[in-house]
Design a protein around this motif. Structure first.
Motif, mmCIF file in Angstrom:
data_model
loop_
_atom_site.group_PDB
_atom_site.id
_atom_site.type_symbol
_atom_site.label_atom_id
_atom_site.label_comp_id
_atom_site.label_asym_id
_atom_site.label_seq_id
_atom_site.Cartn_x
_atom_site.Cartn_y
_atom_site.Cartn_z
ATOM 1 N N SER A 105 -5.536 -67.735 32.151
ATOM 2 C CA SER A 105 -6.032 -66.046 32.104
ATOM 3 C C SER A 105 -8.454 -66.226 32.930
ATOM 4 O O SER A 105 -7.978 -65.590 33.882
ATOM 5 C CB SER A 105 -5.719 -65.703 31.254
ATOM 6 O OG SER A 105 -6.009 -63.660 32.010
ATOM 7 N N ILE A 106 -8.378 -66.912 31.840
ATOM 8 C CA ILE A 106 -10.097 -66.915 32.471
ATOM 9 C C ILE A 106 -10.623 -68.618 33.162
ATOM 10 O O ILE A 106 -11.800 -68.810 32.754
ATOM 11 C CB ILE A 106 -10.865 -67.276 30.998
ATOM 12 C CG1 ILE A 106 -10.579 -67.355 29.857
ATOM 13 C CG2 ILE A 106 -10.729 -64.871 30.669
ATOM 14 C CD1 ILE A 106 -11.681 -67.154 28.491
ATOM 15 N N CYS A 107 -9.647 -68.980 33.277
ATOM 16 C CA CYS A 107 -10.108 -70.806 33.718
ATOM 17 C C CYS A 107 -9.339 -70.784 35.373
ATOM 18 O O CYS A 107 -9.751 -70.284 36.293
ATOM 19 C CB CYS A 107 -10.453 -71.605 32.991
ATOM 20 S SG CYS A 107 -8.697 -72.120 31.859
ATOM 21 N N GLU A 110 -5.325 -69.846 38.343
ATOM 22 C CA GLU A 110 -4.937 -69.957 39.658
ATOM 23 C C GLU A 110 -4.556 -71.031 40.847
ATOM 24 O O GLU A 110 -3.552 -70.834 41.303
ATOM 25 C CB GLU A 110 -6.298 -69.311 40.681
ATOM 26 C CG GLU A 110 -5.946 -67.461 40.658
ATOM 27 C CD GLU A 110 -7.276 -67.397 41.345
ATOM 28 O OE1 GLU A 110 -7.282 -66.102 41.583
ATOM 29 O OE2 GLU A 110 -7.991 -67.445 41.421
ATOM 30 N N PRO A 195 -24.596 -72.777 45.185
ATOM 31 C CA PRO A 195 -23.175 -71.858 44.253
ATOM 32 C C PRO A 195 -22.009 -71.177 45.593
ATOM 33 O O PRO A 195 -22.864 -70.813 46.349
ATOM 34 C CB PRO A 195 -24.042 -71.159 43.642
ATOM 35 C CG PRO A 195 -25.388 -71.972 43.283
ATOM 36 C CD PRO A 195 -25.461 -72.955 44.865
ATOM 37 N N LEU A 241 -13.060 -75.913 37.360
ATOM 38 C CA LEU A 241 -13.623 -74.810 36.567
ATOM 39 C C LEU A 241 -14.999 -74.507 38.139
ATOM 40 O O LEU A 241 -14.502 -73.774 38.288
ATOM 41 C CB LEU A 241 -14.037 -74.537 35.879
ATOM 42 C CG LEU A 241 -13.635 -73.963 35.176
ATOM 43 C CD1 LEU A 241 -14.427 -74.599 33.067
ATOM 44 C CD2 LEU A 241 -12.505 -73.480 34.572
ATOM 45 N N GLY A 242 -15.644 -75.837 38.946
ATOM 46 C CA GLY A 242 -15.947 -75.318 39.722
ATOM 47 C C GLY A 242 -15.250 -74.056 40.783
ATOM 48 O O GLY A 242 -16.087 -73.489 41.792
ATOM 49 N N TYR A 245 -13.786 -71.387 40.091
ATOM 50 C CA TYR A 245 -14.542 -69.487 39.779
ATOM 51 C C TYR A 245 -14.752 -69.833 41.763
ATOM 52 O O TYR A 245 -15.339 -68.300 41.303
ATOM 53 C CB TYR A 245 -15.813 -70.230 39.062
ATOM 54 C CG TYR A 245 -15.335 -69.929 37.512
ATOM 55 C CD1 TYR A 245 -13.967 -69.255 37.048
ATOM 56 C CD2 TYR A 245 -15.840 -70.676 36.692
ATOM 57 C CE1 TYR A 245 -13.796 -69.492 35.645
ATOM 58 C CE2 TYR A 245 -15.684 -70.390 35.639
ATOM 59 C CZ TYR A 245 -14.428 -69.863 34.227
ATOM 60 O OH TYR A 245 -13.932 -69.357 33.165
ATOM 61 N N LYS A 248 -12.020 -68.416 43.188
ATOM 62 C CA LYS A 248 -10.868 -66.819 42.497
ATOM 63 C C LYS A 248 -10.675 -65.696 43.557
ATOM 64 O O LYS A 248 -11.124 -64.769 44.657
ATOM 65 C CB LYS A 248 -11.926 -66.976 41.000
ATOM 66 C CG LYS A 248 -13.179 -65.679 41.627
ATOM 67 C CD LYS A 248 -13.435 -65.264 40.007
ATOM 68 C CE LYS A 248 -14.548 -64.398 40.217
ATOM 69 N NZ LYS A 248 -15.094 -63.460 39.045
ATOM 70 N N GLY A 249 -9.212 -65.629 43.758
ATOM 71 C CA GLY A 249 -8.650 -64.703 44.249
ATOM 72 C C GLY A 249 -7.837 -65.035 46.277
ATOM 73 O O GLY A 249 -8.451 -64.188 46.582
ATOM 74 N N ARG A 294 -0.512 -63.823 31.616
ATOM 75 C CA ARG A 294 -0.843 -62.601 31.524
ATOM 76 C C ARG A 294 0.665 -61.697 31.893
ATOM 77 O O ARG A 294 0.455 -61.178 32.699
ATOM 78 C CB ARG A 294 -1.443 -62.096 33.340
ATOM 79 C CG ARG A 294 -3.214 -62.320 32.924
ATOM 80 C CD ARG A 294 -3.596 -62.386 34.417
ATOM 81 N NE ARG A 294 -4.948 -62.932 34.518
ATOM 82 C CZ ARG A 294 -5.743 -62.882 35.056
ATOM 83 N NH1 ARG A 294 -5.634 -61.718 36.032
ATOM 84 N NH2 ARG A 294 -7.203 -62.894 35.268
ATOM 85 N N PRO A 305 -2.384 -58.390 36.328
ATOM 86 C CA PRO A 305 -3.627 -58.482 36.043
ATOM 87 C C PRO A 305 -4.332 -57.587 35.041
ATOM 88 O O PRO A 305 -4.836 -57.482 34.031
ATOM 89 C CB PRO A 305 -4.776 -57.886 37.068
ATOM 90 C CG PRO A 305 -4.226 -57.146 38.199
ATOM 91 C CD PRO A 305 -2.733 -57.905 37.487
ATOM 92 N N VAL A 310 -8.834 -60.755 29.629
ATOM 93 C CA VAL A 310 -9.876 -59.041 29.792
ATOM 94 C C VAL A 310 -9.866 -58.028 29.381
ATOM 95 O O VAL A 310 -10.474 -57.072 28.963
ATOM 96 C CB VAL A 310 -10.779 -60.243 31.299
ATOM 97 C CG1 VAL A 310 -11.113 -58.792 31.747
ATOM 98 C CG2 VAL A 310 -10.875 -61.278 31.644
ATOM 99 N N GLU A 311 -8.485 -57.935 30.055
ATOM 100 C CA GLU A 311 -7.809 -56.144 30.066
ATOM 101 C C GLU A 311 -7.211 -56.033 28.616
ATOM 102 O O GLU A 311 -7.925 -55.036 28.004
ATOM 103 C CB GLU A 311 -6.826 -55.935 30.722
ATOM 104 C CG GLU A 311 -7.905 -55.480 32.512
ATOM 105 C CD GLU A 311 -9.073 -55.025 32.510
ATOM 106 O OE1 GLU A 311 -8.362 -53.593 31.925
ATOM 107 O OE2 GLU A 311 -10.040 -55.080 33.326
ATOM 108 N N PRO A 331 -17.037 -63.393 27.577
ATOM 109 C CA PRO A 331 -18.153 -63.126 28.041
ATOM 110 C C PRO A 331 -18.801 -61.767 27.066
ATOM 111 O O PRO A 331 -17.870 -61.024 26.490
ATOM 112 C CB PRO A 331 -18.111 -61.967 29.409
ATOM 113 C CG PRO A 331 -17.109 -62.656 30.022
ATOM 114 C CD PRO A 331 -15.857 -63.287 28.999
#
Lengths: 406, 125
Positions: A105-107, A110, A195, A241-242, A245, A248-249, A294, A305, A310-311, A331
């Motif tokens: 969910s945080i990596c 997707e 980046p 991961l690069g 992230y 993402k989306g 999720r 989401p 995170v939520e 975070p």
């Protein structure tokens, strides 16, 4: 032979010498795997309820009681548990009408989602070893994250159809923002981007494939790379991961590139999953619910989401954490919210999360103290046995006992 | 001096994390920031000195390392509870935190590098 659960390569050629209950010698482990084996004797967690040391049974009973009374529980972690434990975890989530989510969910969720849904083609690492002649490592650093990836499967081996190995038969590129250790290995084929520059690079790559001049500084180098990519018999993209992230989306950008390459040749994607069985959890949950992460079982099966860690860290009234350390990896602002929620944590080791948990249930280290099975990063199932006897129950056993008591 | 912080995985740090997250070894491997040489000069930060890294989300003191290769404007930190102090808690629609692109200010400091226990204490304060 033993299996290393240090990362999602699940190396199954580990030689271990055992004297009684302790490991005296190992062979073939990488530095990361060796760390995992060494952790057998380091800083193990102890059973605790409300700050008081207790028996494992009492901690399990307290966990069951808390789950019974919770109105909006979240079950999180899972990527360091066996398939058998994960199956029990999903059953428990259903029974407790809980939210269930995992580290994907945080990596790289997707990307794994697209692979599991077959929106983009994938293959096995054994296919890569035998046929993968053109490789792109993208936003990853296998030399650090999956230290035996390049030697066991992707770059160095002499595969069935690639007897001349990396010297002649195989070409590998690295696209990354950092001159990583892998960049040193692939020095001549390192494409350094700023980046967030991944999407622009994909645009430029697609432009070259369409016969247009790409909008990049070094046009010649990109055109030369694309000529090599086009000539592949079997190409493989390894996103890390690069890329996850950066896009993402917008993961349709990766799909657009893969689809375009597949118009003229064959390209597959294998996500550089970190934890040893994240891929397994995603597959199991998908098979049961149609979603890889999720999910809420509060009212049938729902996904979205709002059920992400995170939520849910902000909205749940109880968190059960299995084999993960979200207080360390989220975070700080989100970890702070989670720290306010009563937590039950199953973990072989003392972690930042166990330190803040109401209930701590110590568990066996899978692959060393507990057997089971897991899915490698490419979805191949690997089975393993316990190699030393343990005083700790496996995740599966603990979850089964909680299920019985709930 | 403003930089973009990018987190990464380091094999030595991963090994230390596997073995013991509360060890001094893990802190040494984690609580660091790799700076571009010219950026370090501009910020008045020397190799091995403590440096305050401050984003809109939080602040943390870590040890400065000067990279051999040039990467002006970028600073690299191993992914850890120290770097996570800087990652925004607010996420976009994907609910995936921005671990690899954090705008931050770096400056020399005399303050100490926090231990894991310090980070935990602050977490519950």
């Amino acid at each position: 032979m033993a299996v290393c659960t240090g990362c999602s390569l699940l190396c199954d050629d580990i030689e271990v010498s055992i004297d009684g209950r302790s490991i005296t010698r190992t062979k073939n482990l990488c530095r990361k795997g060796f760390g995992r084996y060494r952790s057998l004797t380091s800083d193990r967690s102890v059973p605790r309820v409300d700050g008081r040391q207790t028996s494992i049974q009492e901690a399990i009973s307290r966990a069951a009681e808390m789950l019974r009374n919770a109105r909006r529980p979240m079950l999180f972690g899972w990527s360091c548990s066996t398939l058998e434990a994960q199956r029990k975890g999903i059953e428990l989530a259903r029974r407790a009408r809980a939210i269930i989510d995992d580290t994907s969910s945080i990596c790289q969720g997707e990307i794994v989602d697209m692979i599991i849904r077959r929106d983009i083609p994938s293959c096995t690492l054994d296919d890569v070893r035998n046929y993968g002649d053109t490789l792109i490592f993208w936003g990853c650093d296998p030399s650090s994250s999956h230290p035996r990836h390049m030697s066991r499967f992707s770059y160095y081996p002499r595969g069935e159809k690639l007897q001349r190995g990396h010297e002649e038969d195989r070409t590998a590129f690295l696209i990354d923002i950092r001159a990583s250790p892998t960049a040193k290995i692939l020095a001549g084929n390192f494409v350094q981007i700023p980046p967030g520059g991944d999407s622009d690079l994909i645009d430029a790559m697609l432009a070259v494939l369409d016969g247009k001049i790409p909008k990049v500084k070094d046009k010649k180098a990109l055109i030369s790379m694309m000529n090599t990519l086009k000539k592949a018999d079997m190409g493989v993209i390894f996103p890390g991961l690069g890329l996850a992230y950066s896009l993402k989306g917008r993961m349709d950008r990766l799909k657009a590139l893969v689809d375009r390459l597949n118009e003229t040749t064959r390209y597959n994607v294998i996500s550089m999953v970190g934890h040893y069985n994240m891929r397994g959890f995603n597959q199991l949950l998908f098979d049961e619910t149609g979603f890889i992460n999720r999910v809420s079982f509060a009212d049938g099966v729902n996904h979205g989401p709002m059920y992400s860690v995170v939520e849910a860290s902000k909205s749940c009234d109880l968190a059960m954490i299995v084999g993960s350390d979200p207080i360390s990896s989220l975070p700080a602002g989100i970890a702070k919210a989670l720290a306010r929620v009563p937590m039950i944590t199953l973990d072989p080791h003392r972690t930042l999360t166990t330190e803040l948990s109401r209930v701590v249930i110590p568990t066996a280290l899978s692959g060393i103290e507990a057997g089971g099975s897991a899915l490698r990063m490419d979805g191949v199932r690997i089975e393993f046995d316990a190699i030393v006897k343990s005083e700790y129950p496996s995740d599966e056993e603990v979850l089964s006992r909680i299920l019985e008591e709930i | 001096m403003r930089v973009t912080i990018v987190t990464f995985r380091d094999i030595f740090q991963s090994e230390a994390q596997e073995i013991d997250r509360f060890s001094e070894e893990y802190r040494k491997m984690s609580a660091v920031v790799f700076l571009d040489k010219s950026d370090a000069v501009k910020a008045g930060v020397k190799e091995g000195a403590n440096v305050l890294v401050e984003s809109d989300n939080g602040r943390v003191v870590v040890v400065a390392r000067i990279s051999e290769n040039a990467h002006p404007g970028l600073a690299f930190m191993p992914n850890s509870p120290w770097s996570n102090r800087l990652v925004p808690a607010k996420t976009d629609d994907t609910r995936i935190p921005s671990y690899k692109s954090i705008s931050a200010e770096i400056s020399a400091t005399e303050d100490k590098v926090p231990t894991v226990e310090d980070l935990l204490r602050e977490m519950v304060s």
